[in-house]
Design a protein around this motif. Structure first.
Motif: not given
Length: 359
Positions: A26, A89, A94, A359
């Protein structure tokens, strides 16, 4: 012994894009993730048979499907990247991209256990143990094996500018190397890397490929890691020079340029143009200038009588081939310069954040 064949070279101008990425936590720190993302779960449909890992447990690779028309490259690249980010995710990870991850300290990271990589580590030792690099590989289909070999020979002159435009790895093992592409320097410490010598024709390349396997120099043809090669399995010319990129627009600018170069050289081959004589030492010097200076590189000219700036090369190639992306790529700050600025302003945490895929 699977060494490919002439028959693989059957289609002209198709595209394939391979990208290497980093699995991070993260906070953007490298972390082992291939067991979850590759071995412990089924990937989403776009990544089926198009997701693999590299030497370390935090390095991962994607491949686009065969792209029939270059105008479809953006859609395919976006689809693959989005699927990868979603997959990561879903498992608490990530994804980051650069030629080297600035926080990756190879002594503290685990290697993959795949037998192929274990054999490489045993044979190559230190240079491979520290190989945390990530690259962008562009495949362009060529419809004749000898033509592909001729094109690969001629592309060698263009590799240093491609590297300079893509230079995106100033940090390694937590410190600033002073290079624009430290990845290129680290990777060429492996055997069978760098800008290759010219091959007379496809049979000469295939003989070399076979002898390297037969003598135990490599375990398979994929371990000829040159900056450009005729890919005897895919029937493509593969350019392996660029650093990995987080920004898809930068990827697509490089892809556009490589594709245009291959098509231009294919026409020259069909027109009977004689092969160019290029000194290996001059190619190596220009590659060094690219990895050291990036966008600020000055390249030695073919006659070794003068130098020419990357900006001049970009303008000439843009006008000659009708590709605008490389001008935009050059006008923007380089990946290396951007990384240094972000690090100076916000430290390693900000730098890690800047390398994450959206994302």
């Amino acid at each position: 012994m699977d060494l490919g064949s002439r028959d693989a070279f059957a289609r002209m101008g198709t595209l394939g894009i391979e990208e290497e990425f980093y699995v991070v936590d993260e906070a953007g720190r490298p972390t082992a993730g291939i067991d979850d993302l590759i071995y412990g779960s089924e990937p989403p449909e776009p990544l089926v048979d198009r997701l693999d890992h590299e030497l370390f447990q935090f390095t991962i690779e994607t491949q686009t499907p065969l792209i029939e028309r270059p105008e479809n490259a953006r859609a395919e690249l976006t689809r693959i990247r989005r699927a990868l980010v979603d997959h990561a995710t879903d498992h608490g990870y990530r994804v980051a991209a650069a030629g080297l991850h600035p926080s990756a300290k190879w002594r503290e990271l685990d290697h993959a256990t795949k037998p192929r990589y274990r054999a490489q580590l045993d044979r190559i030792q230190y240079p491979q143990h520290r190989n945390t690099t990530a690259g962008l590989h562009v495949h362009v289909g060529v419809d004749d094996a000898d033509k592909a070999t001729w094109i690969a020979n001629r592309l060698r002159w263009h590799l240093p500018p491609i590297l300079a435009l893509s230079a995106n790895s100033p940090f390694w093992n937590g410190f600033d190397t002073g290079l624009a592409s430290a990845r290129a320097k680290i990777f060429e410490n492996l055997p069978n890397t760098g800008i290759p010598t010219a091959f007379e024709d496809f049979d000469a390349y295939r003989r070399f490929e076979r002898r390297m396997v037969e003598t135990g120099s490599i375990n398979d043809r994929g371990e000829l890691w040159y900056d450009v090669r005729p890919h005897t399995g895919h029937g493509t010319v593969e350019v392996r020079t660029p650093d990995a990129q987080a920004d898809p627009d930068r990827v697509l600018a490089i892809v556009e340029y490589v594709h245009a170069l291959v098509l231009d050289l294919a026409e020259r081959y069909d027109d009977g143009e004689s092969p160019a004589e290029l000194r290996r030492e001059l190619l190596d010097e220009n590659k060094w200038r690219a990895m050291r200076y990036g966008h600020d590189a000055e390249f030695v000219t073919r006659d070794a009588e003068d130098t020419v700036s990357l900006g001049t090369v970009v303008d000439r190639e843009r006008n000659r081939l009708g590709v605008d992306g490389i001008r935009d790529l050059y006008d923007d700050p380089s990946g290396a310069a951007t990384q240094r600025r972000i690090h100076d302003e916000g430290g390693h945490a900000a730098l890690r954040e800047s390398l994450l895929l959206s994302p």
